[in-house]
Design a protein around this motif. Structure first.
Motif, PDB file in Angstrom:
ATOM      1  N   PRO A 187      20.381  22.838 -30.426  1.00 52.99           N
ATOM      2  CA  PRO A 187      20.062  21.532 -29.829  1.00 52.99           C
ATOM      3  C   PRO A 187      19.265  20.602 -30.725  1.00 52.99           C
ATOM      4  CG  PRO A 187      18.704  23.264 -28.872  1.00 52.99           C
ATOM      5  CD  PRO A 187      19.742  23.957 -29.693  1.00 52.99           C
ATOM      6  N   LEU A 188      18.689  21.103 -31.806  1.00 51.62           N
ATOM      7  CA  LEU A 188      17.903  20.242 -32.690  1.00 51.62           C
ATOM      8  C   LEU A 188      18.763  19.151 -33.332  1.00 51.62           C
ATOM      9  CD1 LEU A 188      15.660  22.881 -34.514  1.00 51.62           C
ATOM     10  CD2 LEU A 188      15.031  21.371 -32.619  1.00 51.62           C
ATOM     11  N   TYR A 189      20.073  19.373 -33.382  1.00 51.76           N
ATOM     12  CA  TYR A 189      20.969  18.426 -34.042  1.00 51.76           C
ATOM     13  C   TYR A 189      22.009  17.845 -33.087  1.00 51.76           C
ATOM     14  CZ  TYR A 189      18.866  20.056 -38.341  1.00 51.76           C
ATOM     15  OH  TYR A 189      17.954  20.342 -39.331  1.00 51.76           O
ATOM     16  N   ALA A 190      21.839  18.065 -31.798  1.00 50.51           N
ATOM     17  CA  ALA A 190      22.830  17.631 -30.805  1.00 50.51           C
ATOM     18  C   ALA A 190      22.609  16.167 -30.421  1.00 50.51           C
ATOM     19  CB  ALA A 190      22.756  18.531 -29.569  1.00 50.51           C
ATOM     20  N   GLU A 191      23.082  15.265 -31.271  1.00 50.40           N
ATOM     21  CA  GLU A 191      22.913  13.830 -31.071  1.00 50.40           C
ATOM     22  C   GLU A 191      23.910  13.086 -31.959  1.00 50.40           C
ATOM     23  OE1 GLU A 191      19.015  13.205 -33.844  1.00 50.40           O
ATOM     24  OE2 GLU A 191      18.765  14.507 -32.094  1.00 50.40           O
ATOM     25  N   GLY A 192      23.820  11.764 -32.008  1.00 50.69           N
ATOM     26  CA  GLY A 192      24.714  10.974 -32.838  1.00 50.69           C
ATOM     27  C   GLY A 192      24.216  10.867 -34.269  1.00 50.69           C
ATOM     28  N   TRP A 193      25.182  10.800 -35.238  1.00 47.82           N
ATOM     29  CA  TRP A 193      24.841  10.767 -36.659  1.00 47.82           C
ATOM     30  C   TRP A 193      25.733   9.770 -37.390  1.00 47.82           C
ATOM     31  CZ3 TRP A 193      20.927  13.929 -38.617  1.00 47.82           C
ATOM     32  CH2 TRP A 193      20.430  14.902 -37.725  1.00 47.82           C
ATOM     33  N   ASN A 194      25.113   8.972 -38.276  1.00 52.48           N
ATOM     34  CA  ASN A 194      25.848   8.053 -39.136  1.00 52.48           C
ATOM     35  C   ASN A 194      26.135   8.684 -40.489  1.00 52.48           C
ATOM     36  OD1 ASN A 194      25.780   5.969 -37.268  1.00 52.48           O
ATOM     37  ND2 ASN A 194      24.005   4.965 -38.178  1.00 52.48           N
ATOM     38  N   PHE A 195      27.339   8.464 -40.996  1.00 58.18           N
ATOM     39  CA  PHE A 195      27.714   8.912 -42.337  1.00 58.18           C
ATOM     40  C   PHE A 195      28.410   7.751 -43.050  1.00 58.18           C
ATOM     41  CE2 PHE A 195      27.815  12.741 -39.640  1.00 58.18           C
ATOM     42  CZ  PHE A 195      26.858  13.512 -40.292  1.00 58.18           C
ATOM     43  N   GLY A 196      27.629   6.984 -43.779  1.00 58.47           N
ATOM     44  CA  GLY A 196      28.171   5.814 -44.457  1.00 58.47           C
ATOM     45  C   GLY A 196      27.808   5.812 -45.931  1.00 58.47           C
ATOM     46  N   PRO A 197      28.339   4.836 -46.670  1.00 60.39           N
ATOM     47  CA  PRO A 197      28.095   4.773 -48.109  1.00 60.39           C
ATOM     48  C   PRO A 197      26.722   4.203 -48.433  1.00 60.39           C
ATOM     49  CG  PRO A 197      29.403   2.913 -47.433  1.00 60.39           C
ATOM     50  CD  PRO A 197      29.221   3.769 -46.199  1.00 60.39           C
ATOM     51  N   ALA A 198      26.376   4.237 -49.707  1.00 58.68           N
ATOM     52  CA  ALA A 198      25.165   3.576 -50.171  1.00 58.68           C
ATOM     53  C   ALA A 198      25.292   2.075 -49.948  1.00 58.68           C
ATOM     54  CB  ALA A 198      24.948   3.872 -51.658  1.00 58.68           C
ATOM     55  N   ASP A 199      24.160   1.406 -49.794  1.00 56.01           N
ATOM     56  CA  ASP A 199      24.170  -0.028 -49.501  1.00 56.01           C
ATOM     57  C   ASP A 199      24.985  -0.819 -50.522  1.00 56.01           C
ATOM     58  OD1 ASP A 199      22.649   0.337 -47.262  1.00 56.01           O
ATOM     59  OD2 ASP A 199      20.763  -0.322 -48.177  1.00 56.01           O
ATOM     60  N   GLU A 200      24.898  -0.426 -51.789  1.00 53.58           N
ATOM     61  CA  GLU A 200      25.604  -1.191 -52.822  1.00 53.58           C
ATOM     62  C   GLU A 200      27.122  -1.037 -52.732  1.00 53.58           C
ATOM     63  OE1 GLU A 200      23.957   2.601 -54.857  1.00 53.58           O
ATOM     64  OE2 GLU A 200      23.308   1.134 -53.357  1.00 53.58           O
ATOM     65  N   ASP A 201      27.593  -0.070 -51.937  1.00 51.59           N
ATOM     66  CA  ASP A 201      29.036   0.122 -51.780  1.00 51.59           C
ATOM     67  C   ASP A 201      29.584  -0.491 -50.497  1.00 51.59           C
ATOM     68  OD1 ASP A 201      29.442   1.345 -54.195  1.00 51.59           O
ATOM     69  OD2 ASP A 201      29.162   3.371 -53.432  1.00 51.59           O
ATOM     70  N   ALA A 202      28.778  -1.277 -49.811  1.00 53.69           N
ATOM     71  CA  ALA A 202      29.286  -2.098 -48.702  1.00 53.69           C
ATOM     72  C   ALA A 202      29.774  -3.397 -49.322  1.00 53.69           C
ATOM     73  CB  ALA A 202      28.205  -2.340 -47.669  1.00 53.69           C
ATOM     74  N   LYS A 203      31.062  -3.455 -49.607  1.00 56.46           N
ATOM     75  CA  LYS A 203      31.630  -4.541 -50.394  1.00 56.46           C
ATOM     76  C   LYS A 203      32.622  -5.367 -49.580  1.00 56.46           C
ATOM     77  CE  LYS A 203      29.883  -3.365 -54.496  1.00 56.46           C
ATOM     78  NZ  LYS A 203      28.952  -4.247 -55.244  1.00 56.46           N
ATOM     79  N   PRO A 204      32.818  -6.637 -49.972  1.00 58.20           N
ATOM     80  CA  PRO A 204      33.850  -7.444 -49.319  1.00 58.20           C
ATOM     81  C   PRO A 204      35.253  -6.990 -49.701  1.00 58.20           C
ATOM     82  CG  PRO A 204      32.831  -8.679 -51.099  1.00 58.20           C
ATOM     83  CD  PRO A 204      32.037  -7.406 -50.942  1.00 58.20           C
ATOM     84  N   VAL A 205      36.199  -7.317 -48.856  1.00 59.63           N
ATOM     85  CA  VAL A 205      37.590  -6.930 -49.067  1.00 59.63           C
ATOM     86  C   VAL A 205      38.090  -7.406 -50.430  1.00 59.63           C
ATOM     87  CG1 VAL A 205      39.942  -7.375 -48.272  1.00 59.63           C
ATOM     88  CG2 VAL A 205      38.159  -6.776 -46.617  1.00 59.63           C
ATOM     89  N   GLN A 206      37.755  -8.633 -50.790  1.00 59.98           N
ATOM     90  CA  GLN A 206      38.249  -9.186 -52.055  1.00 59.98           C
ATOM     91  C   GLN A 206      37.801  -8.346 -53.243  1.00 59.98           C
ATOM     92  OE1 GLN A 206      37.687 -13.400 -52.549  1.00 59.98           O
ATOM     93  NE2 GLN A 206      37.831 -13.300 -54.777  1.00 59.98           N
ATOM     94  N   TRP A 207      36.570  -7.841 -53.214  1.00 61.25           N
ATOM     95  CA  TRP A 207      36.070  -6.996 -54.302  1.00 61.25           C
ATOM     96  C   TRP A 207      36.916  -5.741 -54.442  1.00 61.25           C
ATOM     97  CZ3 TRP A 207      34.327  -2.143 -55.388  1.00 61.25           C
ATOM     98  CH2 TRP A 207      33.557  -1.966 -56.533  1.00 61.25           C
ATOM     99  N   ILE A 208      37.244  -5.123 -53.309  1.00 70.28           N
ATOM    100  CA  ILE A 208      38.061  -3.906 -53.332  1.00 70.28           C
ATOM    101  C   ILE A 208      39.428  -4.198 -53.943  1.00 70.28           C
ATOM    102  CG2 ILE A 208      39.242  -2.197 -51.884  1.00 70.28           C
ATOM    103  CD1 ILE A 208      36.310  -1.675 -51.993  1.00 70.28           C
ATOM    104  N   VAL A 209      40.045  -5.291 -53.500  1.00 69.90           N
ATOM    105  CA  VAL A 209      41.380  -5.637 -54.000  1.00 69.90           C
ATOM    106  C   VAL A 209      41.342  -5.859 -55.502  1.00 69.90           C
ATOM    107  CG1 VAL A 209      43.267  -7.289 -53.848  1.00 69.90           C
ATOM    108  CG2 VAL A 209      42.013  -6.661 -51.786  1.00 69.90           C
ATOM    109  N   GLU A 210      40.381  -6.612 -55.973  1.00 64.30           N
ATOM    110  CA  GLU A 210      40.303  -6.918 -57.401  1.00 64.30           C
ATOM    111  C   GLU A 210      40.043  -5.668 -58.230  1.00 64.30           C
ATOM    112  OE1 GLU A 210      37.298  -9.917 -57.403  1.00 64.30           O
ATOM    113  OE2 GLU A 210      38.704 -11.550 -56.968  1.00 64.30           O
TER     114      GLU A 210
END
Length: 360
Positions: free
Chosen positions: A253-276
């Protein structure tokens, strides 16, 4: 994540024929788990499940998460230690076309899954995979934390918020952490960002759309070039789900809750950056253009705060976004060259594991 933990563990996974499910199925097979998958036929042709011969090393059950009797019977037969629920209708734009199917799959599918867990005595740990889009999106420039309100503008996002509420209700009502000694089951949810990687041929997803256009020698049509998403390689959240499931199994039960798994802040990029970046890595003169057609609403800005996973699971992203895009290009070019794609996929998993161990 401890590889030794997974050797011999019985894992029941829904959605194993999909993109994320196929990567996780191969990874669990590599770790020595006994994997039973429950899902519809692969959603695309080609698809990673068939291209990488994923089903050869596991028991694959082709059935519908919306069939509660079949699901419950299959889970009881498998006698799993760990359940990972990934079966879903995963597309925002398709949810506008098929809202009833989206809710039936994503909400009632979660209900059916948790009902099956109630009837299966062997289960110790359950991870319900939802989405970063489960949050009420206020277009904030900072990341959402796990205690933010659930919401969702479109049917897909809202269905994932509902799935989170279902998970919380079942945890409180039937698998309450305060009564863990009685039921012995720990349930958590995993919320991941926009996952990308080799072997994704889904419609209305950025990376597959780019690769299809490149193969056809056409310009890539981009809907929202300035929309920012938390991009990450598919192995990143999968490693989080495995780390979470391990802690649920061992610590309860120590871990029975919601958890986020996302990238580092610098990898939150706009769509155009990904395409280029992706077209530049591919080479051969790939180009893109703005799609001028009217589009349904999609969130413009979305980030996750993963501080809790870093602090308590020692989880954080291992691959930069540039490394991720490079791995996608190499995977897809290998497929075009008719290489052994199970071997290619397992090799990328091995490379990720090496990075994981080095950082630890």
């Amino acid at each position: 994540m401890n590889p030794e933990f997974w050797r011999g563990k019985r894992v029941f996974m829904t959605g194993h024929t999909g993109f994320k499910g196929s990567w996780l199925s191969l990874w669990l097979q590599r770790l020595g788990s006994e994997v039973t998958g429950y899902a519809l036929n692969p959603p695309t042709n080609p698809g990673l499940f068939e291209v990488a011969n994923v089903g050869a090393g596991m028991k694959s059950i082709i059935a519908d998460i919306r069939d509660p009797e079949s699901l419950s019977r299959s889970m009881q037969d498998a006698k799993p230690d760990v359940v990972i629920h990934m079966a879903a209708q995963p597309l925002v734009r398709y949810s506008y076309q098929a809202p009833v199917e989206t809710y039936a799959t994503n909400v009632m599918g979660s209900v059916h899954l948790l009902e099956a867990v109630r009837k299966t005595e062997t289960v110790r740990a359950v991870v319900n995979v939802t989405s970063d889009k489960c949050y009420e999106n206020k277009e904030w420039p900072w990341g959402y934390r796990e205690n933010e309100p659930m919401g969702g503008y479109d049917p897909y996002s809202n269905s994932k918020g509902c799935a989170e509420l279902v998970t919380a209700a079942y945890r409180n009502s039937f698998f309450n952490p305060a009564k863990y000694a009685e039921h012995g089951v720990a349930i958590a949810s995993g919320r991941a960002g926009n996952v990308i990687g080799g072997g994704d041929w889904a419609t209305d997803r950025l990376i597959p759309d780019i690769l299809r256009a490149i193969e056809a020698g056409q310009a890539v049509n981009i809907r929202s070039p300035h929309a920012i998403r938390p991009w990450q390689h598919v192995l990143e959240p999968l490693s989080g789900y495995l780390a979470l499931a391990e802690q649920l199994f061992t610590e309860g039960p120590l871990y029975a809750e919601g958890w986020n798994f996302g990238p580092a802040d610098e990898d939150a990029k706009p769509v155009q950056w990904i395409v280029e970046q992706l077209t530049a890595q591919w080479g051969e003169g790939a180009i893109w253009q703005l799609d001028q057609q009217p589009q349904p609403h999609e969130a413009h800005y979305l980030k996750l705060d993963c501080s809790k996973a870093r602090a308590r699971l020692n989880w954080y992203p291992r691959w930069s976004l540039s490394e991720t895009l490079s791995s996608i290009v190499s995977w897809h070019k290998a497929w075009l060259e008719h290489e052994d794609m199970q071997a290619v996929t397992l090799d990328q998993i091995s490379n990720y594991e090496t990075t994981y161990r080095q950082i630890l």
